[in-house]
Scaffold this motif. Structure first.
Motif, PDB file in Angstrom:
ATOM      1  N   GLY A   1       0.790  -1.230   0.000  1.00 15.21           N
ATOM      2  CA  GLY A   1       0.000   0.000   0.000  1.00 15.21           C
ATOM      3  C   GLY A   1       0.814   1.267   0.000  1.00 15.21           C
ATOM      4  O   GLY A   1       0.249   2.355  -0.171  1.00 15.21           O
ATOM      5  N   VAL A   2       2.130   1.201   0.178  1.00 16.40           N
ATOM      6  CA  VAL A   2       2.971   2.391   0.209  1.00 16.40           C
ATOM      7  C   VAL A   2       3.410   2.725  -1.208  1.00 16.40           C
ATOM      8  O   VAL A   2       4.003   1.875  -1.910  1.00 16.40           O
ATOM      9  CB  VAL A   2       4.198   2.176   1.110  1.00 16.40           C
ATOM     10  CG1 VAL A   2       5.115   3.393   1.051  1.00 16.40           C
ATOM     11  CG2 VAL A   2       3.759   1.913   2.541  1.00 16.40           C
ATOM     12  N   THR A   3       3.123   3.967  -1.638  1.00 14.78           N
ATOM     13  CA  THR A   3       3.528   4.390  -2.979  1.00 14.78           C
ATOM     14  C   THR A   3       4.811   5.207  -2.965  1.00 14.78           C
ATOM     15  O   THR A   3       5.536   5.228  -3.958  1.00 14.78           O
ATOM     16  CB  THR A   3       2.404   5.219  -3.628  1.00 14.78           C
ATOM     17  OG1 THR A   3       2.129   6.369  -2.804  1.00 14.78           O
ATOM     18  CG2 THR A   3       1.138   4.394  -3.776  1.00 14.78           C
ATOM     19  N   SER A   4       5.097   5.901  -1.872  1.00 17.17           N
ATOM     20  CA  SER A   4       6.367   6.610  -1.705  1.00 17.17           C
ATOM     21  C   SER A   4       6.544   6.918  -0.234  1.00 17.17           C
ATOM     22  O   SER A   4       5.573   6.999   0.524  1.00 17.17           O
ATOM     23  CB  SER A   4       6.410   7.901  -2.537  1.00 17.17           C
ATOM     24  OG  SER A   4       5.444   8.821  -2.066  1.00 17.17           O
ATOM     25  N   VAL A   5       7.807   7.109   0.205  1.00 16.14           N
ATOM     26  CA  VAL A   5       8.081   7.348   1.612  1.00 16.14           C
ATOM     27  C   VAL A   5       9.325   8.207   1.744  1.00 16.14           C
ATOM     28  O   VAL A   5      10.237   8.134   0.914  1.00 16.14           O
ATOM     29  CB  VAL A   5       8.262   6.014   2.364  1.00 16.14           C
ATOM     30  CG1 VAL A   5       9.457   5.235   1.826  1.00 16.14           C
ATOM     31  CG2 VAL A   5       8.418   6.232   3.855  1.00 16.14           C
ATOM     32  N   SER A   6       9.354   9.033   2.772  1.00 15.77           N
ATOM     33  CA  SER A   6      10.514   9.861   3.076  1.00 15.77           C
ATOM     34  C   SER A   6      10.425  10.263   4.546  1.00 15.77           C
ATOM     35  O   SER A   6       9.659   9.681   5.315  1.00 15.77           O
ATOM     36  CB  SER A   6      10.566  11.087   2.163  1.00 15.77           C
ATOM     37  OG  SER A   6      11.782  11.798   2.364  1.00 15.77           O
ATOM     38  N   GLY A   7      11.206  11.250   4.926  1.00 15.74           N
ATOM     39  CA  GLY A   7      11.193  11.702   6.314  1.00 15.74           C
ATOM     40  C   GLY A   7      11.557  13.167   6.411  1.00 15.74           C
ATOM     41  O   GLY A   7      12.142  13.747   5.491  1.00 15.74           O
TER      42      GLY A   7
ATOM     43  N   GLY B   1      -4.308   3.577   0.080  1.00 11.02           N
ATOM     44  CA  GLY B   1      -5.529   3.260   0.810  1.00 11.02           C
ATOM     45  C   GLY B   1      -5.554   3.997   2.131  1.00 11.02           C
ATOM     46  O   GLY B   1      -4.956   5.067   2.277  1.00 11.02           O
ATOM     47  N   GLU B   2      -6.245   3.437   3.126  1.00 12.72           N
ATOM     48  CA  GLU B   2      -6.335   4.037   4.447  1.00 12.72           C
ATOM     49  C   GLU B   2      -4.944   4.113   5.073  1.00 12.72           C
ATOM     50  O   GLU B   2      -4.307   3.083   5.323  1.00 12.72           O
ATOM     51  CB  GLU B   2      -7.271   3.215   5.333  1.00 12.72           C
ATOM     52  CG  GLU B   2      -7.239   3.586   6.807  1.00 12.72           C
ATOM     53  CD  GLU B   2      -7.548   5.057   7.055  1.00 12.72           C
ATOM     54  OE1 GLU B   2      -6.881   5.664   7.910  1.00 12.72           O
ATOM     55  OE2 GLU B   2      -8.456   5.587   6.371  1.00 12.72           O
ATOM     56  N   PRO B   3      -4.450   5.321   5.370  1.00 13.60           N
ATOM     57  CA  PRO B   3      -3.059   5.436   5.872  1.00 13.60           C
ATOM     58  C   PRO B   3      -2.818   4.703   7.176  1.00 13.60           C
ATOM     59  O   PRO B   3      -1.767   4.077   7.356  1.00 13.60           O
ATOM     60  CB  PRO B   3      -2.881   6.951   6.025  1.00 13.60           C
ATOM     61  CG  PRO B   3      -3.880   7.570   5.116  1.00 13.60           C
ATOM     62  CD  PRO B   3      -5.053   6.642   5.131  1.00 13.60           C
ATOM     63  N   LEU B   4      -3.770   4.770   8.117  1.00 14.89           N
ATOM     64  CA  LEU B   4      -3.523   4.173   9.432  1.00 14.89           C
ATOM     65  C   LEU B   4      -3.459   2.646   9.387  1.00 14.89           C
ATOM     66  O   LEU B   4      -2.993   2.019  10.348  1.00 14.89           O
ATOM     67  CB  LEU B   4      -4.602   4.621  10.412  1.00 14.89           C
ATOM     68  CG  LEU B   4      -4.532   6.093  10.837  1.00 14.89           C
ATOM     69  CD1 LEU B   4      -5.649   6.433  11.808  1.00 14.89           C
ATOM     70  CD2 LEU B   4      -3.173   6.406  11.467  1.00 14.89           C
ATOM     71  N   ALA B   5      -3.929   2.050   8.290  1.00 13.26           N
ATOM     72  CA  ALA B   5      -3.806   0.600   8.160  1.00 13.26           C
ATOM     73  C   ALA B   5      -2.352   0.176   8.067  1.00 13.26           C
ATOM     74  O   ALA B   5      -2.010  -0.999   8.281  1.00 13.26           O
ATOM     75  CB  ALA B   5      -4.574   0.120   6.924  1.00 13.26           C
ATOM     76  N   LEU B   6      -1.469   1.138   7.778  1.00 16.30           N
ATOM     77  CA  LEU B   6      -0.043   0.848   7.684  1.00 16.30           C
ATOM     78  C   LEU B   6       0.602   0.678   9.062  1.00 16.30           C
ATOM     79  O   LEU B   6       1.708   0.138   9.163  1.00 16.30           O
ATOM     80  CB  LEU B   6       0.647   1.981   6.915  1.00 16.30           C
ATOM     81  CG  LEU B   6       2.135   1.861   6.624  1.00 16.30           C
ATOM     82  CD1 LEU B   6       2.391   0.672   5.697  1.00 16.30           C
ATOM     83  CD2 LEU B   6       2.653   3.149   5.999  1.00 16.30           C
ATOM     84  N   GLY B   7      -0.087   1.115  10.114  1.00 14.41           N
ATOM     85  CA  GLY B   7       0.499   1.179  11.448  1.00 14.41           C
ATOM     86  C   GLY B   7       1.147  -0.100  11.952  1.00 14.41           C
ATOM     87  O   GLY B   7       2.332  -0.107  12.325  1.00 14.41           O
ATOM     88  N   PRO B   8       0.439  -1.231  12.008  1.00 13.82           N
ATOM     89  CA  PRO B   8       1.050  -2.464  12.549  1.00 13.82           C
ATOM     90  C   PRO B   8       2.284  -2.912  11.772  1.00 13.82           C
ATOM     91  O   PRO B   8       3.286  -3.313  12.377  1.00 13.82           O
ATOM     92  CB  PRO B   8      -0.090  -3.481  12.432  1.00 13.82           C
ATOM     93  CG  PRO B   8      -1.344  -2.662  12.449  1.00 13.82           C
ATOM     94  CD  PRO B   8      -0.997  -1.394  11.711  1.00 13.82           C
ATOM     95  N   ALA B   9       2.212  -2.840  10.441  1.00  8.71           N
ATOM     96  CA  ALA B   9       3.363  -3.262   9.637  1.00  8.71           C
ATOM     97  C   ALA B   9       4.550  -2.334   9.861  1.00  8.71           C
ATOM     98  O   ALA B   9       5.706  -2.795   9.931  1.00  8.71           O
ATOM     99  CB  ALA B   9       2.978  -3.296   8.158  1.00  8.71           C
ATOM    100  N   PHE B  10       4.284  -1.044  10.010  1.00  7.14           N
ATOM    101  CA  PHE B  10       5.367  -0.095  10.246  1.00  7.14           C
ATOM    102  C   PHE B  10       5.992  -0.341  11.618  1.00  7.14           C
ATOM    103  O   PHE B  10       7.222  -0.316  11.769  1.00  7.14           O
ATOM    104  CB  PHE B  10       4.852   1.335  10.141  1.00  7.14           C
ATOM    105  CG  PHE B  10       5.900   2.375  10.425  1.00  7.14           C
ATOM    106  CD1 PHE B  10       6.823   2.737   9.457  1.00  7.14           C
ATOM    107  CD2 PHE B  10       5.972   2.984  11.673  1.00  7.14           C
ATOM    108  CE1 PHE B  10       7.803   3.682   9.722  1.00  7.14           C
ATOM    109  CE2 PHE B  10       6.948   3.933  11.948  1.00  7.14           C
ATOM    110  CZ  PHE B  10       7.862   4.284  10.968  1.00  7.14           C
ATOM    111  N   ARG B  11       5.174  -0.592  12.612  1.00  9.18           N
ATOM    112  CA  ARG B  11       5.702  -0.863  13.949  1.00  9.18           C
ATOM    113  C   ARG B  11       6.595  -2.113  13.936  1.00  9.18           C
ATOM    114  O   ARG B  11       7.638  -2.154  14.590  1.00  9.18           O
ATOM    115  CB  ARG B  11       4.543  -1.045  14.943  1.00  9.18           C
ATOM    116  CG  ARG B  11       4.981  -1.127  16.391  1.00  9.18           C
ATOM    117  CD  ARG B  11       3.779  -1.350  17.294  1.00  9.18           C
ATOM    118  NE  ARG B  11       2.855  -0.227  17.235  1.00  9.18           N
ATOM    119  CZ  ARG B  11       2.998   0.897  17.936  1.00  9.18           C
ATOM    120  NH1 ARG B  11       4.037   1.042  18.738  1.00  9.18           N
ATOM    121  NH2 ARG B  11       2.095   1.854  17.837  1.00  9.18           N
ATOM    122  N   ASN B  12       6.183  -3.100  13.171  1.00  7.60           N
ATOM    123  CA  ASN B  12       6.987  -4.320  13.069  1.00  7.60           C
ATOM    124  C   ASN B  12       8.326  -4.044  12.382  1.00  7.60           C
ATOM    125  O   ASN B  12       9.367  -4.593  12.775  1.00  7.60           O
ATOM    126  CB  ASN B  12       6.197  -5.381  12.310  1.00  7.60           C
ATOM    127  CG  ASN B  12       6.923  -6.705  12.254  1.00  7.60           C
ATOM    128  OD1 ASN B  12       7.284  -7.269  13.290  1.00  7.60           O
ATOM    129  ND2 ASN B  12       7.137  -7.207  11.040  1.00  7.60           N
TER     130      ASN B  12
END
Length: 891
Positions: free
Chosen positions: A573-579, A723-734
């Motif tokens: 679900g991630v199309t691009s990422v940065s910080g 999609g829904e951004p917060l659905a990324l939360g568990p995978a990101f925490r892992n």
């Protein structure tokens, strides 16, 4: 009207008559014996004067007895009058209650209307009382002050540098204590069970606890020695309960704050929330001699307690003198800077005071509208009782007695409405606090206390007098003979002007409220649709701060975040990422001054005014959707071993390179002598990163691999999803845990939610005011309907005559509607004038629209005109259904 029972009255009269008779007989007996005694004394050789003096002295006790009997008679009379008043009052209450029960529909509407008006006023007052009026829980809170630095630009609430704070503390004599604190920051805490958690805390000089008179619930606060050294921590009551189960043996246990071991020495009570609510720990803020040299970095909040008897104005004068001396000693840093000393309470609530006063004004207007509405309805009901009042007056009832009867009926309504309003407050106050913006200071102290209940009682008394006194005075001013002779026919027209005036006032108040609601709603809609300068949809954000003990330098930071960004990019679900070091809305407001190569600055140290600076990762601008205007953006080629580059936004380009291309120019954060120069390689669009209601500010961007400061160890990860951004939360925490299982994540949310939080006050104001405006509009429609219905009922004979003479039904209906629109137009004209005069009070609450917005000032009259026409429809239709024959026969 009401009288005492005959038996009771005869009893009091017999007692009073007997005492008066006895007193008279005592007087006669005293006089007889007095004369006899005078003659005896004269026979013994006393002259007349001496004999009278001695005789009167001898009979003094008898005269006291006589006066006592007379006093008993007077007290009996007073008791009769008091008993009569109580009896009459109870009779008025019973009579008023019967009249309310005879009209249950009217009573229910009136009580509910008053309950909403009084309840709304009491609810908002309870918040105002908690935030603005209730004394702070600290000892002698009027001696507490906040100190700020005043920038040369005029901004008078700037945070303070370390060196300035230490100089203030040594040189100022007006203060008993001066203390400093950091701003709240998130840290990874690891308890002795090894589990990482994230918590919010501050560093605070130990003397602040003494300044506030705050004691620990468990253990102790910081000692004076811990202002110099000491690895200790104090926990909040909530953190102690949630993470240590409220165990008493928490003292002495070890805790790791960003890998720094500290010992728990205390737990604060639940109500301690200085300097911010919802804090979870406090660390001792420690200064050394190196800090005294720091004048450029402004980052501390400073509070003080004035010495006993020292006014704030005197302290302000002393601090002004200190500011001048510091400017002479450190001209390159302090020239043009000042010091601002503000009362602690007023400074704390300065940003919310306009909001609370506006809300209080709104609910007062709602109560006035409700009272005006009820006054009109009660006036109509009272005039229908004009003949009854005339008959009672003819039978001996005084005007005061009649007024009291009507006021008692009104008081019953008001008390029932007030009581229901207080019930609504007890039920709904927690909900009001829950939906209120969380950043309102002292909001958690909102409660129903005796002061709030006293306000509710005062509002009830006000309502009673407002809507009850006018009808009572009006109907009791009746001419007895003319009223009895007219049989009540004049009551329909004699007070038409007064009812119309009340209705016009009600409409005018509705206009004022609707204009305010319209401005706030339009402002909020404009805020929601403001171009932020980037695409905020589907952006996931998460805060991470690397502990300096394990991640010491920029290469360590870059290595960790590079791996994390790669893992995050591979998540579904991630199309691009940065910080970025400066996340939208909740950024750390990092500003830095810089020198421009070949352009000497007018500043003493050769630097330009400080601007916002963000450290960003590769692909940041594409992830955020920030447009490129010229040059290139920062990317993976900008490594630590590459030439140092920087990207600026168009606002910074316009400030320093107006009319020319800034690409190729160089800047340095170390001053005009370098040595590290950053070349400008791109210009991007400005963003409203501080909030949608704040304009884009000049700023620049530096690649994380080229950041010149090792201490900048944090980064906010920003990922765009499909999609829904917060659905990324568990995978990101892992993903984070796989890289470092001791690292705590600050929070995970979306950019849209961050902006929604920043709009909380405006949304709260717009929602409440719009709701109250809708209620006011409903009350206004009821008022128009009620006045016209009564008018049609009173003009039944007139309408019948007109229709018997050939008047068309459409013309009769048009006359009724025209009357309604005429009254509404008068109220609209007055209301618009008042709204225009008061619109400036909303200046701090509106955005993107003028406080005299033409759309609002045109739309409100149109809405009220439509509402007035709709409210007039039913009475107008009723007028057309009058049967001329029946109308004439009924007369």
């Amino acid at each position: 009207m009401g009288r005492l029972p005959d038996g009771v009255r005869r009893k009091f009269r017999m007692r009073r008559g007997l005492k008066e008779q006895v007193a008279d007989e005592v007087d006669e007996e005293i006089q007889f014996h007095l004369e006899s005694r005078i003659e005896e004394l004269m026979g013994e050789g006393c002259d007349r004067a001496e004999a009278e003096r001695r005789a009167r002295g001898e009979f003094g006790d008898l005269r006291e007895a006589r006066r006592a009997l007379r006093g008993e008679s007077t007290r009996a009379e007073r008791k009769i009058r008091r008993t009569e008043w109580v009896h009459d009052f109870l009779q008025d209450v019973r009579y008023g209650w019967r009249r309310l029960r005879s009209r249950p529909g009217f009573a229910a509407v009136a009580i509910l209307t008053l309950a909403l008006g009084i309840g709304a006023n009491t609810a908002i007052f309870s918040v105002v009382h908690a935030v603005l009026l209730r004394p702070l829980s600290y000892p002698q809170p009027d001696r507490l002050v906040r100190l700020w630095e005043v920038e040369p630009t005029g901004h008078d609430h700037n945070v303070i540098s370390s060196g300035n704070y230490l100089d203030w503390k040594e040189r100022a004599s007006s203060f008993e204590l001066l203390g400093a604190h950091s701003w709240n920051f998130g840290s990874g805490l690891i308890a002795d069970d090894g589990q990482p958690v994230h918590a919010m805390g501050v560093g605070m000089t130990p003397n602040i606890f003494r300044m506030l008179g705050a004691s620990a619930q468990l253990g102790r606060t910081f000692t004076t020695e811990e202002e110099v050294s000491g690895d200790v921590v104090i926990l909040s009551h909530g953190f102690w309960q949630s993470h240590f189960g409220g165990e008493d043996d928490v003292l002495g246990r070890s805790l790791s704050v960003d890998e720094r071991p500290v010992t728990i020495v205390g737990v604060m009570p639940p109500d301690f929330n200085f300097p911010f609510p919802n804090l979870e720990f406090w660390l001792p803020l420690q200064f050394d001699e190196e800090d005294r040299q720091e004048r450029r970095a402004h980052r501390w909040g400073v509070v003080g307690r004035l010495k006993d008897g020292v006014p704030r104005e005197r302290a302000q004068g002393e601090m002004d003198a200190i500011a001048l001396r510091l400017a002479e000693e450190y001209p390159q840093y302090m020239e043009g800077w000042g010091i601002n000393v503000q009362p602690f309470r007023s400074d704390m609530v300065r940003t919310v005071r306009p909001l609370l006063f506006v809300l209080l004004g709104v609910v007062v207007v709602v109560l006035l509208i409700a009272c005006a509405n009820l006054a009109n309805l009660l006036l109509a009901r009272a005039m229908s009782r004009e003949r009854e009042v005339a008959l009672r007056g003819a039978l001996g009832a005084g005007r005061l007695r009649l007024v009291r009867q009507f006021l008692t009926e009104s008081a019953l309504l008001a008390m029932l409405g007030g009581a229901l309003g207080v019930v609504l407050i007890y039920v709904g106050l927690d909900s009001l606090v829950a939906v209120a913006p969380p950043d309102i200071p002292l909001l958690e102290q909102t409660r129903v206390d005796p002061v709030v209940l006293g306000f509710a009682a005062a509002a009830t008394i006000f309502a009673t007098l407002f809507f009850g006194l006018l009808p009572a005075l009006r109907v009791t001013a009746t001419d007895l003979q003319s009223t009895l002779r007219a049989g009540g026919e004049r009551s329909g027209t004699r007070n038409a002007g007064l009812r119309s005036a009340l209705l016009i006032s009600e409409v005018a108040l509705c206009v004022v409220l609707l204009v305010g609601a319209g401005l706030l709603v339009r402002s909020f809609v404009r805020l929601q649709t403001t171009d932020l300068g980037f695409n905020s949809e589907n952006l996931f954000v998460a805060w991470l701060n690397l502990p300096a003990q394990r991640y010491e330098s920029t290469p360590d930071h870059v290595d960790f975040f590079t791996q994390l960004l790669e893992r995050t990019a591979a998540l579904p679900g991630v199309t691009s990422v940065s910080g970025t070091s400066e996340p939208p809305v909740l950024g750390y407001n990092m500003t830095f001054g810089f020198a421009i190569e070949g352009k000497p600055s007018g500043d003493a140290d050769g630097r330009e005014d400080a601007v916002s600076m963000s450290v960003v990762g590769p692909d940041f601008f594409r992830t955020m959707g920030i447009p490129l205007i010229s040059g290139r953006v920062l990317d993976a080629r900008d490594r630590s071993d590459a030439a140092a580059v920087v990207v600026i936004n168009e606002q910074l380009a316009q400030r320093h390179w107006p009319g020319e291309d800034p690409i190729g120019h160089r800047i340095s954060f170390q001053g005009p002598e370098g040595p590290d120069w950053f070349e400008i390689v791109g210009v991007v669009g400005g963003t409203r990163s501080r909030g949608a209601d704040r304009p884009a500010e000049p700023g620049l961007y530096v690649a994380q691999a080229q950041k010149p400061w090792n201490w900048l160890s944090w980064l906010t990860i920003i990922a765009r999803t499909d999609g829904e951004p917060l659905a990324l939360g568990p995978a990101f925490r892992n993903a984070v845990s796989q890289l470092d299982d001791r690292l705590a994540i600050d929070r995970m949310t979306t950019v849209d939610d961050l902006y929604a939080e920043s709009h909380a006050r405006r949304r709260f104001a717009a929602t409440l005011v719009a709701g109250f405006a809708a209620l006011a509009l409903l009350l206004g429609a009821m008022g128009i309907y009620g006045v016209l219905s009564y008018s049609v009922a009173q003009r039944t004979r007139e309408i019948g005559v007109r229709m018997a003479l050939g008047a068309r039904r459409a013309a009769v209906a048009a006359a009724v509607v025209r009357h309604a629109l005429t009254l509404a137009a008068g109220g609209v004209a007055i209301g618009l004038a008042v709204a225009f005069a008061l619109s400036g009070l909303l200046g701090s609450l509106v955005f993107g629209v003028s406080t005299t917005d033409p759309v609002t000032f045109v739309a409100v009259p149109l809405v009220l005109t439509i509402v007035a026409a709709v409210a007039a429809y039913v009475p107008a239709r009723r007028a057309t259904l009058v049967d001329p024959t029946q109308a004439l026969r009924s007369e």
